[in-house]
Design an enzyme around this catalytic site. Structure first.
Site, PDB file in Angstrom:
ATOM      1  N   ASP A 282       0.828  -1.213   0.000  1.00 30.93           N
ATOM      2  CA  ASP A 282       0.000   0.000   0.000  1.00 30.93           C
ATOM      3  C   ASP A 282       0.861   1.261   0.000  1.00 30.93           C
ATOM      4  O   ASP A 282       1.981   1.249   0.503  1.00 30.93           O
ATOM      5  CB  ASP A 282      -0.923  -0.036   1.232  1.00 30.93           C
TER       6      ASP A 282
ATOM      7  N   SER B 149      -7.499  -5.372  -5.129  1.00 32.61           N
ATOM      8  CA  SER B 149      -8.605  -5.960  -4.367  1.00 32.61           C
ATOM      9  C   SER B 149      -9.909  -5.881  -5.152  1.00 32.61           C
ATOM     10  O   SER B 149     -10.031  -5.096  -6.103  1.00 32.61           O
ATOM     11  CB  SER B 149      -8.766  -5.228  -3.027  1.00 32.61           C
TER      12      SER B 149
ATOM     13  N   ASN C 249     -10.982  -2.454  -5.265  1.00 36.25           N
ATOM     14  CA  ASN C 249     -10.206  -1.533  -6.106  1.00 36.25           C
ATOM     15  C   ASN C 249     -10.864  -1.308  -7.477  1.00 36.25           C
ATOM     16  O   ASN C 249     -10.534  -0.345  -8.168  1.00 36.25           O
ATOM     17  CB  ASN C 249      -8.763  -2.011  -6.295  1.00 36.25           C
TER      18      ASN C 249
END
Ligand code: IPE
Ligand code: IPE
Ligand code: MG
Length: 236
Positions: free
Chosen positions: A16, A61, A64
């Site tokens: 991240d 994800s 996302n």
């Protein structure tokens, strides 16, 4: 406390902070993703050198998909490049590559490349890299429940025989040991729908470093700290 030498078979990482890295440097978010992609290769090689057998990287994800079409498109193009170049290099270094997630959500050319990499690296033995793409842990658990329900319905299995092992075998990570260590970069301290079932007893580490700045040395440092942790699994 003390020097327990914990077994470290599997590291899971939430990569991240690409966006904030870009912002900090006055660059567009997608440049942050490009820089982050470079870190992937370095860390995958470092983990392998340190004898870690499994590395799972959260690359995209389920949630996302809600980002802007420009950002999603940029990430997909980066992925296309990665599949045809960087992952191929790892494939040649005896790394097995597996993908976890809802792959039917991805473009068909990407799905084909993923399948090709999985097939060609099937017998690689030095390490396994799992790439979580269009991955969501709740979705993974729900699809496992659905698969088991179908098996009960067809008479393949009795509901009373469903246990942790049969359930785990319905997950994307079938056959992979649970992560020993989770690392999340960028300072956020949450799981963001990552490996919820698998991380029941995982040790968590959070670092403020943005993913593009994460290095092999920081990884080594975290592993050293992990070695000092006492893993109790509920025992006194
Ligand atoms: C992680 O970086 C990469 C993906 C989620 C694809 P982010 O894009 O989430 O970066 P931040 O959190 O906005 O800094
Ligand atoms: C988690 O990061 C997903 C990946 C790193 C691929 P996010 O940036 O999407 O998570 P949130 O939105 O901060 O929880
Ligand atoms: Mg983020």
């Amino acid at each position: 406390m003390g020097t327990t030498n914990n077994q470290l078979r599997h590291i899971a990482i939430i990569m991240d902070g690409n966006g904030r890295w870009a912002q900090k440097h006055g660059l567009p978010r997608n440049v942050g993703h490009q820089k982050g992609a470079e870190t992937v290769l370095e860390i995958a090689r470092a983990a392998k050198e340190m004898g870690v057998k499994y590395l799972t990287l959260y690359a995209f994800s389920t949630e996302n998909w809600k980002r802007s079409p420009e950002e999603v498109e940029g990430l997909m193009n980066l992925l296309r490049n990665y599949l045809s170049r960087n992952f191929k290099q790892l494939a040649q270094e005896d790394v097995r590559i597996l993908f976890i997630g809802e792959r039917q959500m991805l473009a068909s050319d990407i799905q084909k490349q993923m399948q090709h990499l999985e097939q060609t690296t099937e017998n690689n033995k030095s390490a396994t890299l799992l790439v979580a793409l269009s991955y969501g842990a709740r979705q993974e658990i729900v699809q496992a429940a659905r698969l088991l329900a179908e098996k009960v319905k067809s008479g393949d299995i009795l509901s009373k025989d469903i246990d942790e092992k049969t359930f785990s075998d319905m997950l994307y990570t079938k056959g992979v040991p649970d992560p020993d260590l989770l690392i999340r970069t960028s300072g956020e301290q949450r799981l963001s729908n990552y490996l919820l079932w698998q991380m029941a007893y995982t040790e968590f580490f959070f670092t403020p470093t943005y993913w593009p700045d994460f290095t092999k040395d920081e990884l080594k440092n975290i592993i050293e700290q992990f070695q000092q942790r006492e893993r109790r699994y509920g025992k006194a």
